[in-house]
Design an enzyme around this catalytic site. Structure first.
Site, PDB file in Angstrom:
ATOM      1  N   HIS A   1      -1.242  -1.324  -4.302  1.00  0.00           N
ATOM      2  CA  HIS A   1      -2.500  -0.972  -3.638  1.00  0.00           C
ATOM      3  C   HIS A   1      -2.519   0.524  -3.358  1.00  0.00           C
ATOM      4  O   HIS A   1      -1.596   1.072  -2.745  1.00  0.00           O
ATOM      5  CB  HIS A   1      -2.599  -1.783  -2.341  1.00  0.00           C
ATOM      6  CG  HIS A   1      -3.889  -1.614  -1.604  1.00  0.00           C
ATOM      7  ND1 HIS A   1      -5.037  -2.310  -1.929  1.00  0.00           N
ATOM      8  CD2 HIS A   1      -4.227  -0.838  -0.544  1.00  0.00           C
ATOM      9  CE1 HIS A   1      -6.010  -1.988  -1.098  1.00  0.00           C
ATOM     10  NE2 HIS A   1      -5.546  -1.080  -0.247  1.00  0.00           N
TER      11      HIS A   1
ATOM     12  N   SER B   1       0.854  -1.193   0.000  1.00  0.00           N
ATOM     13  CA  SER B   1       0.000   0.000   0.000  1.00  0.00           C
ATOM     14  C   SER B   1       0.884   1.235   0.000  1.00  0.00           C
ATOM     15  O   SER B   1       1.688   1.440   0.918  1.00  0.00           O
ATOM     16  CB  SER B   1      -0.884   0.022   1.246  1.00  0.00           C
ATOM     17  OG  SER B   1      -1.394   1.336   1.412  1.00  0.00           O
TER      18      SER B   1
HETATM   19  C1  DX5 Z   1      -6.198   1.151   5.832  1.00  0.00           C
HETATM   20  C2  DX5 Z   1      -5.713   1.023   4.394  1.00  0.00           C
HETATM   21  C3  DX5 Z   1      -4.653   0.038   4.249  1.00  0.00           C
HETATM   22  C4  DX5 Z   1      -3.564   0.141   5.252  1.00  0.00           C
HETATM   23  C5  DX5 Z   1      -2.462  -0.827   5.170  1.00  0.00           C
HETATM   24  O1  DX5 Z   1      -6.959   2.249   5.976  1.00  0.00           O
HETATM   25  O2  DX5 Z   1      -6.787   0.669   3.563  1.00  0.00           O
HETATM   26  O3  DX5 Z   1      -4.312  -0.275   2.935  1.00  0.00           O
HETATM   27  O4  DX5 Z   1      -3.098   1.426   5.390  1.00  0.00           O
HETATM   28  O5  DX5 Z   1      -1.442  -0.424   6.031  1.00  0.00           O
HETATM   29  P1  DX5 Z   1      -0.768  -1.367   7.107  1.00  0.00           P
HETATM   30  O6  DX5 Z   1      -0.282  -2.563   6.354  1.00  0.00           O
HETATM   31  O7  DX5 Z   1       0.316  -0.532   7.668  1.00  0.00           O
HETATM   32  O8  DX5 Z   1      -1.827  -1.764   8.116  1.00  0.00           O
HETATM   33 ZN    ZN Z   2      -6.396  -0.295   1.544  1.00  0.00          ZN
END
Ligand code: DX5
Ligand code: ZN
Length: 230
Positions: A37, A12
């Site tokens: 992502h 992400s």
């Molecule tokens: C949450 C987002 C995610 C998230 C992933 O609001 O949709 O894609 O930030 O981040 P990590 O892996 O740090 O939880």
């Molecule tokens: Zn996400």
């Protein structure tokens, strides 16, 4: 975009350097990312704001593979076409974002993208039962959306199992988003998730000028998910 259930790691870019999205996308792909992502937040559906379709269009040429756009916005329908035009391969909307999810999914497919549906941690798996013919991906949120780096909510593993049973042989990806790292990846992979989104666990320790840690992190998550402990 062809369908398979192999483990796919989707970093992400919420955890990337916001001043360097193009280079960050190129770096994570070079380091082994399968999908990219892209978290879109509106400060209304979730308590944080990121960016919109023009940023997605700007980063698109820097992504060779799948651009996976996660819309944490409400309303969502008025913006679907703009994100499709920006080059999203997958557009995921939240079931909680509006009253007419079936129409939203239809609009995503009509715009030429794969249709994803995300469920907040408090939303039961059964919400998607009558939508299965309309979806290409179900995203199980293992954190309350809005921020990276939050703690994985374990109850969501059972939801992934329920969805995996519900899906049967349909070509639908199960994506898990939030709190994925080498310790949680095996739980969700065993439960049936095939797309693992990870922000902080991929970007930690690296940068565009020092991208090797991204590769180490991606390999560690993949190995854990595939049951091979490095
Ligand atoms: C949450 C987002 C995610 C998230 C992933 O609001 O949709 O894609 O930030 O981040 P990590 O892996 O740090 O939880
Ligand atoms: Zn996400």
């Amino acid at each position: 975009m062809s369908f398979d259930r192999k483990i796919k790691i989707a970093p992400s870019i919420l955890s990337a350097d916001f001043a360097n999205f193009g280079a960050e996308c190129e770096a994570i792909e070079a380091q082994g990312a399968d999908w990219v992502h892209v978290d879109v937040m509106d400060g209304h559906f979730v308590p944080n704001i990121t960016f919109g379709p023009s940023t997605c269009a700007a980063i698109r040429p820097h992504i060779k593979g799948v651009m996976d756009v996660h819309l944490m916005i409400a309303p969502v329908d008025p913006y679907i076409e703009a994100f499709a035009k920006a080059g999203a391969d997958v557009i995921t909307a939240h079931v909680e974002a509006g009253a007419h999810t079936h129409r939203t999914l239809q609009a995503i497919r009509d715009a030429g993208a794969k249709a994803g549906l995300a469920l907040n941690p408090g939303t039961p798996a059964g919400e998607v039962e009558y939508l299965l013919d309309m979806v290409d991906l179900i995203c199980v949120m293992a954190v309350n959306p809005g921020f990276g780096g939050q703690k994985f909510i374990r109850s969501q593993v059972e939801k992934v199992k329920q969805l995996r049973r519900m899906i049967g042989n349909r070509p639908i990806h199960i994506e898990i988003d939030g709190g994925v790292d080498p310790t949680t990846a095996p739980l969700v992979a065993d439960a049936g998730a095939d797309v693992l989104v990870a922000g902080s666990a991929v970007f930690k320790g690296g940068s565009v000028t020092n991208p090797a840690p991204y590769g180490d992190n991606i390999r560690a998550i993949r190995a854990a998910a595939e049951g091979v402990y490095a």
